[in-house]
Design an enzyme around this catalytic site. Structure first.
Site, PDB file in Angstrom:
ATOM      1  N   LYS A 121      57.836  61.422  47.834  1.00  0.00           N
ATOM      2  CA  LYS A 121      58.620  60.068  48.032  1.00  0.00           C
ATOM      3  C   LYS A 121      58.535  59.443  46.766  1.00  0.00           C
ATOM      4  O   LYS A 121      57.549  58.513  46.526  1.00  0.00           O
ATOM      5  CB  LYS A 121      58.250  59.349  49.148  1.00  0.00           C
ATOM      6  CG  LYS A 121      59.322  58.194  49.474  1.00  0.00           C
ATOM      7  CD  LYS A 121      58.508  56.942  49.898  1.00  0.00           C
ATOM      8  CE  LYS A 121      58.771  55.737  48.912  1.00  0.00           C
ATOM      9  NZ  LYS A 121      59.936  55.601  48.161  1.00  0.00           N
TER      10      LYS A 121
ATOM     11  N   GLY B 248      50.726  53.260  42.314  1.00  0.00           N
ATOM     12  CA  GLY B 248      51.712  51.893  42.549  1.00  0.00           C
ATOM     13  C   GLY B 248      50.910  50.853  42.610  1.00  0.00           C
ATOM     14  O   GLY B 248      49.917  50.715  41.848  1.00  0.00           O
TER      15      GLY B 248
ATOM     16  N   GLU C 127      45.927  55.362  42.804  1.00  0.00           N
ATOM     17  CA  GLU C 127      45.920  54.672  41.470  1.00  0.00           C
ATOM     18  C   GLU C 127      47.018  53.363  41.402  1.00  0.00           C
ATOM     19  O   GLU C 127      48.056  53.517  41.702  1.00  0.00           O
ATOM     20  CB  GLU C 127      46.491  55.651  40.238  1.00  0.00           C
ATOM     21  CG  GLU C 127      45.656  56.865  40.127  1.00  0.00           C
ATOM     22  CD  GLU C 127      44.091  56.493  39.607  1.00  0.00           C
ATOM     23  OE1 GLU C 127      43.900  55.265  39.057  1.00  0.00           O
ATOM     24  OE2 GLU C 127      43.144  57.048  39.610  1.00  0.00           O
TER      25      GLU C 127
ATOM     26  N   CYS D  77      50.433  51.172  33.483  1.00  0.00           N
ATOM     27  CA  CYS D  77      49.410  50.415  34.343  1.00  0.00           C
ATOM     28  C   CYS D  77      48.374  50.195  33.539  1.00  0.00           C
ATOM     29  O   CYS D  77      47.402  49.400  33.700  1.00  0.00           O
ATOM     30  CB  CYS D  77      49.078  51.457  35.393  1.00  0.00           C
ATOM     31  SG  CYS D  77      48.947  53.155  34.983  1.00  0.00           S
TER      32      CYS D  77
ATOM     33  N   GLN E  60      62.027  43.364  38.882  1.00  0.00           N
ATOM     34  CA  GLN E  60      60.794  43.260  37.891  1.00  0.00           C
ATOM     35  C   GLN E  60      61.120  42.110  36.777  1.00  0.00           C
ATOM     36  O   GLN E  60      60.053  41.330  36.495  1.00  0.00           O
ATOM     37  CB  GLN E  60      60.649  44.558  37.209  1.00  0.00           C
ATOM     38  CG  GLN E  60      59.363  44.569  36.316  1.00  0.00           C
ATOM     39  CD  GLN E  60      58.069  44.245  37.195  1.00  0.00           C
ATOM     40  OE1 GLN E  60      57.805  44.704  38.082  1.00  0.00           O
ATOM     41  NE2 GLN E  60      57.343  43.144  36.424  1.00  0.00           N
TER      42      GLN E  60
ATOM     43  N   GLU F  23      48.304  40.968  37.383  1.00  0.00           N
ATOM     44  CA  GLU F  23      48.989  42.128  36.669  1.00  0.00           C
ATOM     45  C   GLU F  23      50.742  41.634  36.674  1.00  0.00           C
ATOM     46  O   GLU F  23      51.100  41.174  37.782  1.00  0.00           O
ATOM     47  CB  GLU F  23      48.991  43.403  37.511  1.00  0.00           C
ATOM     48  CG  GLU F  23      49.819  44.392  36.722  1.00  0.00           C
ATOM     49  CD  GLU F  23      49.891  45.808  37.508  1.00  0.00           C
ATOM     50  OE1 GLU F  23      50.209  45.866  38.656  1.00  0.00           O
ATOM     51  OE2 GLU F  23      49.451  46.802  36.649  1.00  0.00           O
TER      52      GLU F  23
HETATM   53  P1  NAD Z   1      54.884  49.701  44.543  1.00  0.00           P
HETATM   54  O1  NAD Z   1      53.624  49.559  45.087  1.00  0.00           O
HETATM   55  O2  NAD Z   1      55.798  48.531  44.800  1.00  0.00           O
HETATM   56  O3  NAD Z   1      55.723  50.970  44.808  1.00  0.00           O
HETATM   57  C1  NAD Z   1      54.887  52.154  44.769  1.00  0.00           C
HETATM   58  C2  NAD Z   1      55.402  53.116  45.965  1.00  0.00           C
HETATM   59  O4  NAD Z   1      55.310  52.770  47.077  1.00  0.00           O
HETATM   60  C3  NAD Z   1      56.986  53.414  45.751  1.00  0.00           C
HETATM   61  O5  NAD Z   1      57.517  54.546  45.959  1.00  0.00           O
HETATM   62  C4  NAD Z   1      57.449  52.593  47.012  1.00  0.00           C
HETATM   63  O6  NAD Z   1      58.618  52.957  47.684  1.00  0.00           O
HETATM   64  C5  NAD Z   1      56.187  52.833  47.843  1.00  0.00           C
HETATM   65  N1  NAD Z   1      56.087  51.905  49.086  1.00  0.00           N
HETATM   66  C6  NAD Z   1      56.079  50.655  49.074  1.00  0.00           C
HETATM   67  N2  NAD Z   1      55.779  50.177  50.178  1.00  0.00           N
HETATM   68  C7  NAD Z   1      55.213  51.126  51.085  1.00  0.00           C
HETATM   69  C8  NAD Z   1      54.967  51.103  52.497  1.00  0.00           C
HETATM   70  N3  NAD Z   1      54.619  50.226  52.936  1.00  0.00           N
HETATM   71  N4  NAD Z   1      54.516  52.319  52.806  1.00  0.00           N
HETATM   72  C9  NAD Z   1      54.577  53.409  52.103  1.00  0.00           C
HETATM   73  N5  NAD Z   1      55.183  53.346  50.852  1.00  0.00           N
HETATM   74  C10 NAD Z   1      55.422  52.384  50.376  1.00  0.00           C
HETATM   75  O7  NAD Z   1      54.859  49.911  42.911  1.00  0.00           O
HETATM   76  P2  NAD Z   1      56.020  49.994  41.835  1.00  0.00           P
HETATM   77  O8  NAD Z   1      56.555  48.907  41.460  1.00  0.00           O
HETATM   78  O9  NAD Z   1      56.650  51.325  42.066  1.00  0.00           O
HETATM   79  O10 NAD Z   1      54.876  50.647  40.506  1.00  0.00           O
HETATM   80  C11 NAD Z   1      54.404  49.586  39.670  1.00  0.00           C
HETATM   81  C12 NAD Z   1      53.124  49.414  39.765  1.00  0.00           C
HETATM   82  O11 NAD Z   1      52.380  50.866  39.675  1.00  0.00           O
HETATM   83  C13 NAD Z   1      52.151  48.653  39.086  1.00  0.00           C
HETATM   84  O12 NAD Z   1      51.045  47.745  39.807  1.00  0.00           O
HETATM   85  C14 NAD Z   1      51.388  49.665  38.138  1.00  0.00           C
HETATM   86  O13 NAD Z   1      50.078  49.424  37.530  1.00  0.00           O
HETATM   87  C15 NAD Z   1      51.130  50.712  39.081  1.00  0.00           C
HETATM   88  N6  NAD Z   1      50.877  52.026  38.256  1.00  0.00           N
HETATM   89  C16 NAD Z   1      49.579  52.522  38.460  1.00  0.00           C
HETATM   90  C17 NAD Z   1      49.345  53.456  37.933  1.00  0.00           C
HETATM   91  C18 NAD Z   1      47.801  54.148  37.847  1.00  0.00           C
HETATM   92  O14 NAD Z   1      47.864  55.289  37.479  1.00  0.00           O
HETATM   93  N7  NAD Z   1      46.877  53.448  38.028  1.00  0.00           N
HETATM   94  C19 NAD Z   1      50.337  54.263  37.184  1.00  0.00           C
HETATM   95  C20 NAD Z   1      51.595  53.857  37.259  1.00  0.00           C
HETATM   96  C21 NAD Z   1      51.915  52.465  37.703  1.00  0.00           C
END
Ligand code: NAD
Length: 478
Positions: free
Chosen positions: A173, A226, A248, A282, A329, A380
C-alpha cells in the site's frame, strides 16, 4: 489526463472507484494522471491472494526468485530516465535526484536477486551425542508494506525486493499522492514471472486500505515507513495481535559543525542535507548545531549560499530544489514558519513561497536562528526549513544533538579525529556521518534509527534477512 493508475490484486488489474487526480506539485493545472481507489473488501482479497500464493512461493527455488528480482532490477535500470521523470513530476524531486532514486531502486532489486541465492543457515554440533542441529531461515509469510511518499520508488524497492527474495508474498500500500510510481513498479513486477497473488498493489487511503491491511488476520508481518504518529498508532494495533513489525519513522537530525571544520564543506553538507529533495527526507539535517567560534561566519556563508539556490520545476535544468510534494505538506511547512516567528526565532533566509511559471507548491529554503526549545528545533517539519543552533563547545553540541526524541541520523563536520571518534560512539542515532550530509546512504548496508525513529529489525543490506525471515532450529538423530 491520459494515464490511469490501477491496483493489482491476484494477478488482475483493478480499476477502483473514482478518478482521483494524481497531482503534479509543480503544475497544479496539469495532473500526472488519475487513479481509482480500492476498498476494504479488495484489500482483504489481496491479502487472501497473497496467503493462497504463499505455500508455493515459499518453496520456490532461490534461482526462480533471483531471476524475477533480476528482471525487475534490469528493467528499472534500463528505464531509469523515464521512471525518474515520472517521479519528478509526481513527487517533485529534481530530475537528477529522481533518476538517481530510480537507479537505486534497480540496484536494490539486483542486490536482493543475489541475496536470494545466499539465504544463510547454520549447522552446529549438538550437546547430545548422535544429534545434529540445523538452523534455517524460512519466510515470515504474508508481508504488508505501507510506504510514505517521499521515496516512492526506493522505499517500496527496499521492502518488496527482500520480501520476495526470502520467499514471502506481498500486499503493498503506497502513499496516496504517489500512485504513478507504485503503479510503474507493479507493472514491471506483473511481467517478471511471479505466480499470481505473490505480489499485490492496493491503492487507497491509510484509514481505509491501510487499516484493512493491518487488521487482516492473515497478515503475518507489517513493514511501515512513515510519520511517527502513524507508526506508533500502528505499533499499538500490531501489539494487540502480536504481529511482527518493522517501523521506520520520523527524524530531527542534527548536523554539528565544529570550529575546526572545513567550512566550505560544512556549508555544502548543510545545504544538501537540509534542503535537497525539498527537505523531505527522514534523514534531512533539520538542526544545524554550530560551535560559537564559527557560528556567525557559518550563518553568513549559509545566507550567501541559499541566495543562489534555484527553486522551481524539477524537470528544468539548473533547478536545485523542486516543489513541496503536496498542498497539505506546504500548509504544514508554512505553519512551522509561523511557529518559528511566534517563538522569536530570527529568519535568516527564505520563509516565503516562490512564484514559478506554473502554479505549484514552491517554497524558498528557509533558515532560522533558533533556540533549542523552539518548536522548529524540536518537531519534525519534513520540508525545506532548518533551525540553526549555537553551541558553546563540542560537549554542548553533542548534548544538543542528542536532545531529541528522535534518533535516525546524526552528522558532524570536523577535522578532529578525537571529536569525530567520540561523536561516532556517543551520538544517539542509528546512523552517523562524518564530513558528509546526514541524508544520502548506501543501499547495501543497514538503514534505520533509534528512539522514536525506528522499531524492530533494520532494513536493507544483509540485515534485511532478520525481518523477512523466521528462524527454525531442527534437531536430527540418525
Ligand atoms: P504518513 O505517516 O502520513 O503515511 C505513511 C503511510 O501510512 C501512507 O501510505 C499512509 O496512507 C499510511 N497510513 C496513514 N494512516 C494510516 C492508518 N491509520 N493505518 C494504516 N496506514 C496508514 O507519512 P508520510 O507523510 O507519507 O511520510 C512522511 C513521513 O515518513 C515523515 O515523518 C518521514 O520522516 C517518514 N519517513 C521515514 C523514513 C525512515 O526510513 N525513517 C523514510 C522516509 C520517510
Amino acid at each position: 489526463m491520459s494515464r490511469r493508475f490501477s491496483s493489482y490484486i491476484a494477478g488482475q488489474w483493478i480499476e477502483g472507484e473514482g478518478g482521483h487526480a494524481d497531482e503534479n506539485p509543480s503544475d497544479l493545472a496539469t495532473p500526472v494522471g488519475e487513479y481509482g481507489v480500492v476498498d476494504a473488501a479488495h484489500t482483504a482479497q489481496a491479502v487472501e491472494a497473497a496467503a493462497a500464493a504463499l505455500p508455493k512461493w515459499a518453496f520456490s527455488t532461490p534461482q526462480q526468485r533471483a531471476d524475477v528480482l533480476d528482471f525487475v532490477g534490469s528493467e528499472i535500470l534500463a528505464r531509469k530516465e523515464e521512471l525518474g521523470r515520472l517521479l519528478a513530476m509526481e513527487e517533485g524531486k529534481t530530475l537528477p535526484e529522481s533518476i538517481g532514486e530510480a537507479a537505486r531502486a534497480g540496484q536494490i532489486f539486483k542486490f536482493f536477486a543475489g541475496e536470494a541465492l545466499r539465504i544463510p543457515g547454520e549447522k552446529l554440533a549438538s550437546t547430545r551425542p548422535g544429534v545434529d542441529v540445523e538452523i534455517t531461515r524460512e519466510p515470515v509469510g504474508v508481508v504488508g508494506i505501507i510506504a510514505p511518499w517521499n521515496f516512492p520508488l526506493a522505499i517500496p524497492a527496499w521492502k518488496i525486493a527482500p520480501a520476495l527474495a526470502y520467499g514471502n508474498t506481498v500486499v503493498f500500500k503506497p502513499a496516496e499522492i504517489v500512485p504513478g510510481c507504485a503503479w510503474a513498479l507493479a507493472d514491471i513486477l506483473s511481467r517478471a514471472g511471479l505466480p499470481e497473488g505473490v505480489f499485490n498493489l492496493v491503492l487507497g487511503g491509510g484509514r481505509t486500505v491501510g487499516q484493512a491491511l493491518v487488521a487482516h488476520p492473515r497478515l503475518d508481518a507489517l513493514t511501515f515507513t512513515g510519520s511517527a504518529p502513524t507508526g506508533h498508532a500502528l505499533l499499538r494495533q500490531a501489539a494487540e495481535r502480536a504481529l511482527k513489525v518493522q517501523m521506520e519513522m520520523g527524524g530531527k537530525n542534527p548536523l554539528v559543525v565544529l570550529a575546526d571544520a572545513d567550512l566550505d564543506k560544512a556549508v555544502e553538507c548543510a545545504v544538501n542535507g537540509a534542503y535537497f529533495s525539498t527537505g523531505q527526507r527522514c534523514t534531512a539535517s533539520s538542526r544545524l548545531i554550530v560551535e560559537n567560534a564559527v557560528y556567525d561566519e557559518f550563518a553568513a556563508r549559509m545566507q550567501a549560499r541559499l541566495a543562489k539556490v534555484r527553486v522551481g520545476d524539477p524537470l528544468e535544468p539548473g533547478v536545485d530544489i523542486g516543489p513541496v510534494a503536496s498542498g497539505a505538506q506546504l500548509d504544514t511547512d508554512l505553519a512551522y514558519i509561523e511557529a518559528g516567528h511566534a517563538d522569536g526565532a530570527e529568519l535568516l533566509a527564505g520563509g516565503e513561497q516562490v512564484e514559478w511559471k506554473t502554479p505549484g507548491h514552491f517554497l524558498a529554503p528557509t533558515l532560522f536562528a533558533a533556540k533549542p526549545s523552539d518548536r522548529i528545533a524540536r518537531e519534525e517539519i519534513f520540508g525545506p526549513v532548518a533551525a540553526l543552533l549555537r553551541a558553546d563547545d563540542y560537549e554542548h553540541a553533542l548534548a544538543l544533538a542528542n536532545d531529541t526524541e528522535f534518533g535516525l541520523c546524526a552528522g558532524i563536520c570536523t577535522n578532529s579525529l578525537k571529536h569525530a571518534t567520540h561523536f561516532k560512539r556517543n551520538a544517539q542515532a542509528g546512523m552517523v556521518m562524518v564530513n558528509l550530509p546526514t541524508a544520502g546512504v548506501d543501499p547495501h548496508v543497514p538503514f534505520g534509527g533509534r528512539k522514536a525513529s525506528s522499531y524492530g529489525p533494520r532494513e536493507q543490506g544483509r540485515y534485511a534477512v532478520e525481518f523477512y525471515t523466521t528462524v527454525k532450529t531442527a534437531y536430527t538423530s540418525a
